[in-house]
Design a protein around this motif. Structure first.
Motif, mmCIF file in Angstrom:
data_model
loop_
_atom_site.group_PDB
_atom_site.id
_atom_site.type_symbol
_atom_site.label_atom_id
_atom_site.label_comp_id
_atom_site.label_asym_id
_atom_site.label_seq_id
_atom_site.Cartn_x
_atom_site.Cartn_y
_atom_site.Cartn_z
ATOM 1 N N UNK A 1 -3.175 3.670 -2.132
ATOM 2 C CA UNK A 1 -3.133 2.896 -3.374
ATOM 3 C C UNK A 1 -2.730 1.472 -3.001
ATOM 4 N N UNK A 2 -3.439 0.481 -3.549
ATOM 5 C CA UNK A 2 -3.199 -0.924 -3.203
ATOM 6 C C UNK A 2 -2.538 -1.624 -4.380
ATOM 7 N N UNK A 3 -1.453 -2.349 -4.092
ATOM 8 C CA UNK A 3 -0.782 -3.200 -5.081
ATOM 9 C C UNK A 3 -0.887 -4.641 -4.592
ATOM 10 N N UNK B 1 0.848 -1.178 0.000
ATOM 11 C CA UNK B 1 0.000 0.000 0.000
ATOM 12 C C UNK B 1 0.891 1.236 0.000
ATOM 13 N N UNK B 2 0.603 2.195 -0.848
ATOM 14 C CA UNK B 2 1.238 3.503 -0.772
ATOM 15 C C UNK B 2 0.191 4.422 -0.165
ATOM 16 N N UNK B 3 0.515 4.978 1.003
ATOM 17 C CA UNK B 3 -0.454 5.732 1.787
ATOM 18 C C UNK B 3 0.046 7.152 2.019
ATOM 19 N N UNK B 4 -0.841 8.120 1.887
ATOM 20 C CA UNK B 4 -0.529 9.505 2.230
ATOM 21 C C UNK B 4 -1.233 9.834 3.545
ATOM 22 N N UNK B 5 -0.438 10.094 4.571
ATOM 23 C CA UNK B 5 -0.999 10.417 5.887
ATOM 24 C C UNK B 5 -0.046 11.315 6.657
ATOM 25 N N UNK C 1 -6.339 -1.400 -6.505
ATOM 26 C CA UNK C 1 -7.442 -0.474 -6.241
ATOM 27 C C UNK C 1 -6.897 0.708 -5.452
ATOM 28 N N UNK C 2 -7.794 1.624 -5.092
ATOM 29 C CA UNK C 2 -7.386 2.755 -4.261
ATOM 30 C C UNK C 2 -8.551 3.245 -3.419
#
Length: 101
Positions: A96-98, A33-37, A90-91
């Motif tokens: 964003x999910x890989x 997961x690429x996460x913006x937080x 998905x996202x």
């Protein structure tokens, strides 16, 4: 009026939360997961919620934080690696999910 507003803003403490990007890996399936937080803990929470979209697993509690690794994406080079991936799944609003499964 603008001067009064400016003085009032000078007196108030303004806190701006900067967001960062995090790469979070769910080790049982290597889903990433690429996460913006704002910080790593919130990023992990977002990844766990996004992982629920991928699906539950028998015998593994996907909400257990011990299954996740967190790495801050702190350079453009690290980000570019993930932009070129083919395993996009998905996202959500902040994730964003890989998933290559």
């Amino acid at each position: 009026m603008a001067a009064a507003l400016h003085r009032r803003l000078e007196k108030q403490e303004v806190i701006i939360m900067m967001k960062s990007l995090y790469l979070i890996t769910f080790h049982p399936t290597d889903t990433q997961f690429v996460v913006e937080q704002e910080h790593a803990e919130k990023a992990l929470e977002s990844a766990i919620e996004a992982n629920k979209l991928v699906g539950e697993m028998p015998d593994i509690d996907i909400t257990d934080k011990k299954y996740y690794a967190i790495e801050e994406i702190n350079s453009f080079e690290k980000l570019k690696i993930h932009l070129k991936r083919q395993d996009y799944y998905a996202e959500t609003d902040d994730t964003v999910i890989f998933d290559n499964n």
